[in-house]
Design a protein around this motif. Structure first.
Motif, short mmCIF file in Angstrom:
data_model
loop_
_atom_site.label_atom_id
_atom_site.label_comp_id
_atom_site.label_asym_id
_atom_site.label_seq_id
_atom_site.Cartn_x
_atom_site.Cartn_y
_atom_site.Cartn_z
N VAL A 1 0.88 -1.18 0.00
CA VAL A 1 0.00 0.00 0.00
C VAL A 1 0.90 1.22 0.00
CG1 VAL A 1 -1.61 1.38 1.38
CG2 VAL A 1 -2.02 -1.06 1.07
N TRP A 2 0.65 2.10 -0.96
CA TRP A 2 1.43 3.35 -1.06
C TRP A 2 0.56 4.49 -0.55
CZ3 TRP A 2 4.41 3.72 -6.40
CH2 TRP A 2 5.27 2.62 -6.52
N GLN A 3 1.12 5.22 0.37
CA GLN A 3 0.43 6.41 0.89
C GLN A 3 1.44 7.56 0.88
OE1 GLN A 3 -1.04 4.40 4.50
NE2 GLN A 3 -3.13 4.81 3.77
N HIS B 1 4.01 0.60 2.39
CA HIS B 1 3.78 -0.48 3.34
C HIS B 1 3.87 -1.80 2.57
CE1 HIS B 1 2.07 2.43 6.24
NE2 HIS B 1 1.53 2.99 5.17
N SER C 1 -8.18 0.73 -4.68
CA SER C 1 -8.71 0.03 -3.50
C SER C 1 -8.49 -1.47 -3.67
CB SER C 1 -10.21 0.30 -3.37
OG SER C 1 -10.90 -0.27 -4.48
N LEU D 1 -5.37 0.17 6.27
CA LEU D 1 -4.51 1.32 5.95
C LEU D 1 -5.24 2.34 5.09
CD1 LEU D 1 -1.24 -0.66 5.17
CD2 LEU D 1 -1.46 1.11 6.94
N LEU D 2 -5.97 1.84 4.08
CA LEU D 2 -6.64 2.76 3.15
C LEU D 2 -7.85 3.44 3.80
CD1 LEU D 2 -6.33 0.59 -0.08
CD2 LEU D 2 -5.11 2.71 0.43
N ASP E 1 -6.17 6.46 5.72
CA ASP E 1 -5.59 7.55 4.92
C ASP E 1 -5.70 7.17 3.44
OD1 ASP E 1 -4.36 9.88 4.26
OD2 ASP E 1 -2.41 9.41 5.17
N SER E 2 -5.69 8.17 2.55
CA SER E 2 -5.79 7.87 1.13
C SER E 2 -4.51 7.21 0.63
CB SER E 2 -6.07 9.15 0.33
OG SER E 2 -5.00 10.04 0.49
N GLY E 3 -4.64 6.43 -0.39
CA GLY E 3 -3.48 5.74 -0.95
C GLY E 3 -3.91 4.79 -2.04
N GLU E 4 -3.05 3.86 -2.38
CA GLU E 4 -3.37 2.89 -3.42
C GLU E 4 -2.72 1.55 -3.13
OE1 GLU E 4 -1.84 4.20 -7.18
OE2 GLU E 4 0.10 4.76 -6.37
#
Lengths: 98, 137
Positions: free
Chosen positions: B32-34, B39, B85, B113-114, B117-120
């Motif tokens: 997961v990238w934020q 992560h 997502s 995690l998403l 906070d926002s991320g992908e």
């Protein structure tokens, strides 16, 4: 929707580093929905791209940019069964096909 | 596949090349990238896929040892896929007909995690790109 795969263009950069597609006749096996095809077809002279999955080929055909339609053909076929002309291609791509 | 590789060989002009792109026999990573934070949550369960990859690689080695092709160059890289997502990722896997997915724990970790906070979701697949020159055995 644009492809979620490789928006960084890493794969595209590497295939162009490894192979000169300029003016080449290309056979692509396992082309899926054409995601990779669009990354080299502009440079190629002619492309025949095949996959056994008819739905993916339909998506690839439908998404073919107008500028590539005259030189790009998609085919639902298994490489083991299709009749190929001998000595017809400069480049063959086996794309994620096992 | 050996038959297919020989058919491709017959369709190539003299000095034509085969570009083979296939996954490395390693597990695909799920991240997961934020923002600047990455992560690394784990890997997909792909024992069967890895076995298939090793078998495919052995068949490629066989046609090369038989003199049909000679490897000229190789490059290794990670192919990244980005999804907004876990749902979008799972929808993509279903659409493409992939059998390997993430475990329930891994997906829950990404969702947690998403949600915070926002991320992908980023899928990291190790790939080997090989250029094989067609030869005449």
């Amino acid at each position: 929707m644009s492809s979620p795969i490789d928006p960084e263009g890493t794969e595209s950069a590497i295939i162009h580093e490894l192979v000169d597609f300029s003016g080449a006749d290309v056979l692509e096996v396992g082309c899926g929905d054409g995601r990779l095809t669009w990354r080299y077809a502009e440079a190629a002279a002619m492309v025949l791209a095949m996959d056994t999955n008819g739905e993916k080929i339909a998506r690839a055909t439908g998404a073919t940019p107008a500028s590539l339609r005259s030189k790009t053909s998609f085919l639902v076929a298994d490489i083991a069964d299709v009749e190929l002309s001998p000595d017809a291609y400069d480049v063959a791509i086996l794309a994620h096909s096992l | 596949m050996v038959h297919a590789l020989r058919r491709i060989h017959g369709s190539l002009r003299p000095e034509g090349v085969l570009l083979d792109l296939h996954p490395e026999p390693k597990r695909t990573g799920v991240e997961v990238w934020q923002g600047d934070l990455i992560h690394r949550l784990g890997h997909l369960d792909q024992e069967e896929d890895i076995s298939d990859i090793l078998e495919a690689r052995a068949r490629l080695d066989l046609v090369e040892s038989d003199g049909w092709y000679v490897t000229e160059r190789q490059r290794f890289f990670d192919l990244l896929s980005h999804f907004p997502s876990t749902g979008a990722w799972l929808d993509y896997l279903a659409l493409e007909g992939y059998s390997s997915g993430g475990s329930a724990e891994l997906i829950a970790s990404a969702d947690e995690l998403l949600a915070a906070d926002s991320g992908e979701v980023v899928i990291r697949e190790p790939i080997r790109a090989s250029v094989l020159r067609s030869t005449r055995p």
